[in-house]
Design an enzyme around this catalytic site. Sequence first.
Site, PDB file in Angstrom:
ATOM      1  N   GLY A   1      -6.599 -13.557  10.259  1.00 19.89           N
ATOM      2  CA  GLY A   1      -6.235 -14.285  11.483  1.00 19.89           C
ATOM      3  C   GLY A   1      -6.121 -15.789  11.315  1.00 19.89           C
TER       4      GLY A   1
ATOM      5  N   CYS B   1     -24.765 -30.405  35.087  1.00 14.87           N
ATOM      6  CA  CYS B   1     -23.302 -30.281  34.942  1.00 14.87           C
ATOM      7  C   CYS B   1     -22.630 -31.639  35.078  1.00 14.87           C
ATOM      8  CB  CYS B   1     -22.738 -29.341  35.993  1.00 14.87           C
ATOM      9  SG  CYS B   1     -23.544 -27.732  36.002  1.00 14.87           S
TER      10      CYS B   1
ATOM     11  N   ASP C   1     -11.370   0.361  -3.659  1.00 19.38           N
ATOM     12  CA  ASP C   1     -10.560   0.429  -4.873  1.00 19.38           C
ATOM     13  C   ASP C   1     -11.459   0.637  -6.096  1.00 19.38           C
ATOM     14  OD1 ASP C   1      -8.526  -0.148  -3.124  1.00 19.38           O
ATOM     15  OD2 ASP C   1      -8.473  -2.295  -3.593  1.00 19.38           O
TER      16      ASP C   1
ATOM     17  N   VAL D   1      -1.546 -13.968   5.504  1.00 18.73           N
ATOM     18  CA  VAL D   1      -0.417 -13.052   5.391  1.00 18.73           C
ATOM     19  C   VAL D   1       0.643 -13.465   6.401  1.00 18.73           C
ATOM     20  CG1 VAL D   1       0.360 -10.662   5.425  1.00 18.73           C
ATOM     21  CG2 VAL D   1      -1.988 -11.175   4.726  1.00 18.73           C
ATOM     22  N   SER D   2       0.414 -13.083   7.681  1.00 19.61           N
ATOM     23  CA  SER D   2       1.492 -13.212   8.666  1.00 19.61           C
ATOM     24  C   SER D   2       1.892 -14.662   8.934  1.00 19.61           C
ATOM     25  CB  SER D   2       1.100 -12.517   9.966  1.00 19.61           C
ATOM     26  OG  SER D   2      -0.141 -12.987  10.410  1.00 19.61           O
TER      27      SER D   2
ATOM     28  N   LYS E   1       0.809  -1.213   0.000  1.00 16.42           N
ATOM     29  CA  LYS E   1       0.000   0.000   0.000  1.00 16.42           C
ATOM     30  C   LYS E   1       0.845   1.266   0.000  1.00 16.42           C
ATOM     31  CE  LYS E   1      -4.212  -1.738   0.353  1.00 16.42           C
ATOM     32  NZ  LYS E   1      -5.073  -1.671  -0.839  1.00 16.42           N
TER      33      LYS E   1
HETATM   34  N1  3NM Z   1      -7.547  -8.355   4.232  1.00 16.14           N
HETATM   35  P1  3NM Z   1      -3.296 -12.279   8.526  1.00 16.14           P
HETATM   36  S1  3NM Z   1      -7.738  -9.131   6.602  1.00 16.14           S
HETATM   37  C1  3NM Z   1      -5.110  -8.302   3.782  1.00 16.14           C
HETATM   38  O1  3NM Z   1     -10.593  -8.676   5.966  1.00 16.14           O
HETATM   39  C2  3NM Z   1      -6.260  -8.562   4.642  1.00 16.14           C
HETATM   40  O2  3NM Z   1     -10.293  -8.063   3.948  1.00 16.14           O
HETATM   41  C3  3NM Z   1      -8.422  -8.601   5.162  1.00 16.14           C
HETATM   42  O3  3NM Z   1      -3.655 -11.022   7.604  1.00 16.14           O
HETATM   43  C4  3NM Z   1      -9.877  -8.433   5.033  1.00 16.14           C
HETATM   44  O4  3NM Z   1      -3.390 -13.483   7.669  1.00 16.14           O
HETATM   45  C5  3NM Z   1      -6.192  -9.019   5.953  1.00 16.14           C
HETATM   46  O5  3NM Z   1      -1.889 -12.001   8.958  1.00 16.14           O
HETATM   47  C6  3NM Z   1      -4.966  -9.361   6.699  1.00 16.14           C
HETATM   48  O6  3NM Z   1      -4.235 -12.256   9.667  1.00 16.14           O
HETATM   49  C7  3NM Z   1      -4.879 -10.816   7.021  1.00 16.14           C
END
Ligand code: 3NM
Length: 548
Positions: free
Chosen positions: A177, A459, A93, A208-209, A45
């Site tokens: 996530g 329970c 976009d 991503v991460s 970005k």
């Molecule tokens: N887009 P990670 S969330 C690039 O919700 C992106 O549109 C998203 O990153 C959306 O896999 C996101 O590290 C980041 O959680 C996802």
Amino acid sequence: MKNQVDYSLYLVTDSTEAILGSRDLVEVVEKALLGGVTVVQYRDKTSDTGDLIKTAKALHERCRKHNVPLIINDRVDVALTVGCEGVHLGQDDMNVTEARKLLGDDKIIGATVSSIDEARIAVERGSDYLGIGTLYATSTKKNTKDIIGINGIRKILHYLHSAEEASKKIKTVCIGGINALNVQRVTYQLQAPSDSSNPKSIDGVAVVSAIIGAQDVEQAAANLKTLLSTPPNFATSTPSSNDDWTSLSTLQTKALAATKVVHTTSPLSHNMTNLVVQNFAASVALAIGASPIMSNNGVEAPDLAKLRGGLVINMGTATPDALHNHRLAIAAYNASGSPILLDPVGAGATSAREEALGYLLASGYFTLIKGNEREILAVAQASGFTVVAKKEAGQQRGVDSGDAIYTLEQRAYIVSRVASRERNVVLMTGATDVISDGQRTYAISNGHSYLGMVTGSGCTLGTTISAYMSASPEDKLMAAVAGILHYEMAAEAAARRVDVQGPGTFIPAFIDELYRRRMDIVEEKIQAMDGLKVEPLSNVADAGLLKE
Ligand code: 3NM
């Protein structure tokens, strides 16, 4: 060919310091390609156009070598210059129609959507795939609009399935996530069969991460790929089709055998339960032959989960601290594949408990969810159903069960729908209990009214069932039925005793009878279940009470 793209492991890049660090993006992506990612989206970005083009060209060269499409985030001009396979467009976009005019029909265009409306528009405008999110909160993208969870994704998939042909065909990935700890559960739960024969499911996960931020990128990608193609440890096995589940003599044989297995294996019964019932639950566990531990500390759950017992999560005192500990334990038991029983005590009674239920359902997979009618309705709602034509249920006051709101047929429909969506077993307790795994449904009318007058009887039934499921994991529904029968037939025997005068004297007699019944079965003094009140419900009709 854009129609043959494999979306299963979709990598989105990130060049920020927090995730990429000082490494070279092209080299990192090369590693991810070696690990097996199937699509790469270049998302940057901040860089200038010249740099974007330079990096995109280098990425395209690597992707081509692996026969993996390269998609550019947002920048149609960059995609055109590089000649790569497509673009991905967010809601802010260029719109898909404009992009299609510039790119032509052969290029891939994907769109980010987080609602049914956005999905509908993206399909109408000719997108090839949808990136549905945000699944879970993530620090990778701070300005996400909505965290929609599994249920939000399900709702969009259900809409796509029920809309016109183009919607049915569109490819989908979910994002936000996703990592090695949750990817199997996310895909398992999103692939749950719905009410139709060929429900729409996700085609892949976008991360991503979990890849770009990993120390060993190739290994992280390869690991995700393996996880995606293997069923999770907790996946329920389908009963063999030549098994006649409606035969009560088969059911009795299996139930008696299950009692013996609890006795001989003495499974660990790990209870994360409320203060009110801890003592009673431990006594019940011992009486049926299980080995109880009452540990509310999530930090010790990974060690306990290795012992392959069963975990009971009882929402009786759902403080934020308790919920945090529950989440740790859920992750540990899901990883080991050992069963977890969720008892959403009082769900629906307060908004805090509703939130707690949502939090727990988003934390992991539950092998069995048990509750009274109102609690299971709250579970149905938390699972993403809208309850229609709800009779005057009234506000739930305490955590006692109250009178039945729905008919037996309606209750059977509710438990089987929720079980089939969650891909687990759901038990609705009451004078007649209804239990289902989505395919097989039983009504069980054993038990005694004293159980309803004793604190913690619901329970401790949970404790019993979880021990049975961990001792006989090959068929969780049958194990749960066996546990219920042990428990409820012991209650009948206790209530028949002359020394039992009411709910107070019932409690010690009940513990005695739980133990006696176990030993009588082990010593084969009991070889048949006289007084069995089980009804297999083979044709559960659509009562129209739950809408997706
Ligand atoms: N887009 P990670 S969330 C690039 O919700 C992106 O549109 C998203 O990153 C959306 O896999 C996101 O590290 C980041 O959680 C996802």
